[in-house]
Design a protein around this motif. Sequence first.
Motif, mmCIF file in Angstrom:
data_model
loop_
_atom_site.group_PDB
_atom_site.id
_atom_site.type_symbol
_atom_site.label_atom_id
_atom_site.label_comp_id
_atom_site.label_asym_id
_atom_site.label_seq_id
_atom_site.Cartn_x
_atom_site.Cartn_y
_atom_site.Cartn_z
ATOM 1 N N SER A 115 121.385 83.575 24.358
ATOM 2 C CA SER A 115 120.209 83.319 25.518
ATOM 3 C C SER A 115 120.902 82.621 26.654
ATOM 4 N N TRP A 116 121.725 81.674 26.140
ATOM 5 C CA TRP A 116 122.415 80.898 27.342
ATOM 6 C C TRP A 116 123.497 81.917 28.214
ATOM 7 N N LEU A 117 124.220 82.471 27.277
ATOM 8 C CA LEU A 117 125.110 83.569 27.899
ATOM 9 C C LEU A 117 124.443 84.732 28.683
ATOM 10 N N VAL A 118 123.419 85.135 28.274
ATOM 11 C CA VAL A 118 122.702 86.132 29.192
ATOM 12 C C VAL A 118 122.049 85.554 30.129
ATOM 13 N N SER A 119 121.572 84.298 30.083
ATOM 14 C CA SER A 119 121.131 83.681 31.507
ATOM 15 C C SER A 119 122.349 83.486 32.314
ATOM 16 N N ILE A 120 123.525 82.813 32.040
ATOM 17 C CA ILE A 120 124.527 83.136 33.034
ATOM 18 C C ILE A 120 124.925 84.281 33.612
ATOM 19 N N GLY A 121 124.869 85.165 32.622
ATOM 20 C CA GLY A 121 125.325 86.510 33.140
ATOM 21 C C GLY A 121 124.630 87.156 34.101
ATOM 22 N N LEU A 122 123.083 86.968 33.784
ATOM 23 C CA LEU A 122 122.208 87.540 34.788
ATOM 24 C C LEU A 122 122.069 86.790 36.161
ATOM 25 N N GLY A 123 122.489 85.464 35.906
ATOM 26 C CA GLY A 123 122.424 84.657 37.078
ATOM 27 C C GLY A 123 123.678 84.802 37.930
ATOM 28 N N LEU A 124 124.821 85.014 37.474
ATOM 29 C CA LEU A 124 125.889 85.418 38.294
ATOM 30 C C LEU A 124 125.883 86.975 38.984
ATOM 31 N N VAL A 125 125.522 87.861 38.205
ATOM 32 C CA VAL A 125 125.008 89.339 38.717
ATOM 33 C C VAL A 125 123.907 88.900 39.880
ATOM 34 N N GLY A 126 122.813 88.190 39.666
ATOM 35 C CA GLY A 126 121.787 87.955 40.621
ATOM 36 C C GLY A 126 122.410 87.199 42.040
ATOM 37 N N ALA A 127 123.399 86.281 41.626
ATOM 38 C CA ALA A 127 123.955 85.330 42.766
ATOM 39 C C ALA A 127 124.711 86.504 43.705
ATOM 40 N N VAL A 128 125.454 87.456 43.102
ATOM 41 C CA VAL A 128 126.110 88.434 43.966
ATOM 42 C C VAL A 128 125.192 89.579 44.490
ATOM 43 N N VAL A 129 124.130 89.768 43.927
ATOM 44 C CA VAL A 129 122.909 90.704 44.557
ATOM 45 C C VAL A 129 122.228 90.162 45.686
ATOM 46 N N GLY A 130 121.905 88.660 45.339
ATOM 47 C CA GLY A 130 121.398 87.843 46.343
ATOM 48 C C GLY A 130 122.204 87.835 47.697
ATOM 49 N N TYR A 131 123.495 87.727 47.287
ATOM 50 C CA TYR A 131 124.518 87.256 48.600
ATOM 51 C C TYR A 131 124.746 88.537 49.321
ATOM 52 N N VAL A 132 124.558 89.779 48.581
ATOM 53 C CA VAL A 132 124.847 91.061 49.465
ATOM 54 C C VAL A 132 123.379 91.489 50.091
ATOM 55 N N ILE A 133 122.393 91.199 49.591
ATOM 56 C CA ILE A 133 120.893 91.316 50.384
ATOM 57 C C ILE A 133 120.749 90.451 51.518
ATOM 58 N N PHE A 134 121.010 88.904 51.339
ATOM 59 C CA PHE A 134 120.684 88.115 52.333
ATOM 60 C C PHE A 134 121.879 88.100 53.355
ATOM 61 N N THR A 135 123.014 87.840 52.785
ATOM 62 C CA THR A 135 124.147 87.468 53.666
ATOM 63 C C THR A 135 124.879 88.470 54.256
ATOM 64 N N LEU A 136 125.145 89.564 53.744
ATOM 65 C CA LEU A 136 125.864 90.770 54.160
ATOM 66 C C LEU A 136 124.755 91.745 54.885
ATOM 67 N N GLY A 137 123.554 91.674 54.149
ATOM 68 C CA GLY A 137 122.499 92.728 54.715
ATOM 69 C C GLY A 137 121.852 92.216 55.836
ATOM 70 N N LEU A 138 121.116 90.885 55.581
ATOM 71 C CA LEU A 138 120.241 90.174 56.573
ATOM 72 C C LEU A 138 120.797 89.432 57.448
ATOM 73 N N GLY A 139 122.158 88.942 57.161
ATOM 74 C CA GLY A 139 122.664 87.886 58.066
ATOM 75 C C GLY A 139 122.170 86.474 57.851
ATOM 76 N N ILE A 140 121.613 86.155 56.709
ATOM 77 C CA ILE A 140 121.095 84.888 56.579
ATOM 78 C C ILE A 140 121.980 84.178 55.464
ATOM 79 N N GLY A 141 122.316 82.896 55.714
ATOM 80 C CA GLY A 141 122.934 82.129 54.816
ATOM 81 C C GLY A 141 124.561 81.957 55.149
#
Length: 94
Positions: free
Chosen positions: A32-58
């Motif tokens: 469960s810990w490894l799944v949480s880490i993996g999902l969180g890392l992928v989610g951080a990249v997705v959030g970066y793409v959406i907010f920083t690259l897409g919207l210019g926030i961050g």
Amino acid sequence: MVGALLLGFVAGVIARVLMPGDVFRKMSGPASWLVSIGLGLVGAVVGYVIFTLGLGIGDDDIFDWGGILSAIIGTLIVIPVAGWLLRRSGKATP
């Protein structure tokens, strides 16, 4: 590296708590810990793409603690997509 893993873990755990009933709900312990880490890392990249690259926030750092909110939102997007892919491949129980 350690900061990225901690960010992924925290984002993954918070997102999994906010989204009950996901396909990973029956996991416990280190898996469960490894799944949480993996999902969180992928989610951080997705959030970066959406907010920083897409919207210019961050800022320009993907795994920065200032982007924890975007990492959690990204992980909330990744969890249902991962569940859909697992169900489609037949590796998850309904």
